[in-house]
Design a protein around this motif. Structure first.
Motif, PDB file in Angstrom:
ATOM      1  N   THR A   1       0.856  -1.185   0.000  1.00  0.00           N
ATOM      2  CA  THR A   1       0.000   0.000   0.000  1.00  0.00           C
ATOM      3  C   THR A   1       0.893   1.236   0.000  1.00  0.00           C
ATOM      4  O   THR A   1       2.089   1.157   0.271  1.00  0.00           O
TER       5      THR A   1
ATOM      6  N   ASP B   1      -2.667   6.326  -0.388  1.00  0.00           N
ATOM      7  CA  ASP B   1      -3.907   5.553  -0.410  1.00  0.00           C
ATOM      8  C   ASP B   1      -4.815   6.006   0.729  1.00  0.00           C
ATOM      9  O   ASP B   1      -4.345   6.473   1.776  1.00  0.00           O
TER      10      ASP B   1
ATOM     11  N   ARG C   1      -5.641   1.287   3.132  1.00  0.00           N
ATOM     12  CA  ARG C   1      -4.420   0.899   3.841  1.00  0.00           C
ATOM     13  C   ARG C   1      -4.695  -0.061   4.988  1.00  0.00           C
ATOM     14  O   ARG C   1      -3.805  -0.793   5.402  1.00  0.00           O
TER      15      ARG C   1
ATOM     16  N   GLY D   1      -2.515  -3.641  -0.761  1.00  0.00           N
ATOM     17  CA  GLY D   1      -2.021  -2.772  -1.807  1.00  0.00           C
ATOM     18  C   GLY D   1      -2.005  -3.376  -3.195  1.00  0.00           C
ATOM     19  O   GLY D   1      -2.700  -4.350  -3.497  1.00  0.00           O
TER      20      GLY D   1
ATOM     21  N   TYR E   1      -6.230  -3.612  -6.180  1.00  0.00           N
ATOM     22  CA  TYR E   1      -5.855  -3.736  -4.771  1.00  0.00           C
ATOM     23  C   TYR E   1      -6.188  -5.147  -4.274  1.00  0.00           C
ATOM     24  O   TYR E   1      -7.310  -5.623  -4.444  1.00  0.00           O
TER      25      TYR E   1
END
Length: 239
Positions: free
Chosen positions: A35, A39, A44, A49, A117
């Protein structure tokens, strides 16, 4: 991965507003996703991430090996120049971990959203199959972390004569708090699927760990079988 609720507390109570989360394995030298400070906090604390530059990642169905679509769970595979050559003098283990095409099988289950993500949802080997239903310990653990009295929790599968496996939670409470097994189960009712609610709850003061601090769920299972008298369901002969 760090539990979402714990991560929120780190940000709120310790003032670590720019903390980020990395995901990886020693075999991948070691980071695969990360991450970023820019972000959102939600991303997070709830994801690991996006993929690092020069690293490839894909999610596959553990049974068929087919790629899984966005939003669906699969085993996370990684390929890059950072992936190990192999385990020293262990050719069979190496062949099991790394395919001929160079993809490292991490053994971790994950999902990916439309923005790339990733979220780690559990370990493939830790998955519980209760009466034909798949239960991912990570999902149950994340829910139990929302209980205001719970400091730490680990969920495992234990043998069962009827359902093959049952769900068990080892729960550590916050200092000064009291709760019993029934309170933990009641907290789950109506909030998670009935088959995911732990049949067994152990109020624990510690978890079996390696010298490096990794939870040893296989030892927790051994303790549970002994304490709950599940030797017959486990197929263990006793004198």
């Amino acid at each position: 991965p760090c539990p979402i609720e714990v991560m929120r507390q780190v940000v709120d109570q310790m003032g670590a507003s720019e903390i980020t989360i990395a995901y990886g394995q020693t075999e991948a030298s070691p980071v695969i996703t990360l991450t970023r400070t820019e972000d959102t906090l939600e991303r997070r604390v709830s994801t690991v991430g996006t993929v690092l530059p020069n690293v490839e990642v894909k999610l596959v169905d553990p049974e068929t090996g087919a790629d899984t679509p966005v939003g669906e769970q699969g085993e996370l595979l990684s390929r890059s120049f950072m992936v190990m050559k192999g385990y020293y003098n262990l050719p069979d283990a190496t062949a099991s971990a790394i395919g001929k095409d160079g993809w490292l099988h991490t053994g971790d289950l994950a999902t990916v959203d439309k923005d790339g993500y990733y979220r780690i949802t559990g370990r493939l080997k830790d998955m519980i199959i209760r009466g034909g239903e798949n239960v991912y310990p990570r999902e149950v653990e994340e829910f139990l972390y929302t209980h205001p009295k719970v400091a730490d929790v680990q969920v495992i599968g234990v043998p069962d004569e009827r359902f093959v496996e049952e769900v068990m939670a080892w729960v550590m409470l916050k200092p000064g708090e009291t709760a019993d097994e029934e309170e933990i189960r009641e907290y789950c009712k109506g909030k998670i699927a009935h088959y995911k609610i732990p049949r067994y709850v152990k109020m624990a003061t510690e978890f079996p760990m390696t010298v490096t601090g990794k939870i040893q769920k296989f030892k927790m299972r051994e303790v549970a079988i002994e304490e709950l008298g599940l030797q017959k369901a486990a197929g263990i002969e006793t004198a």
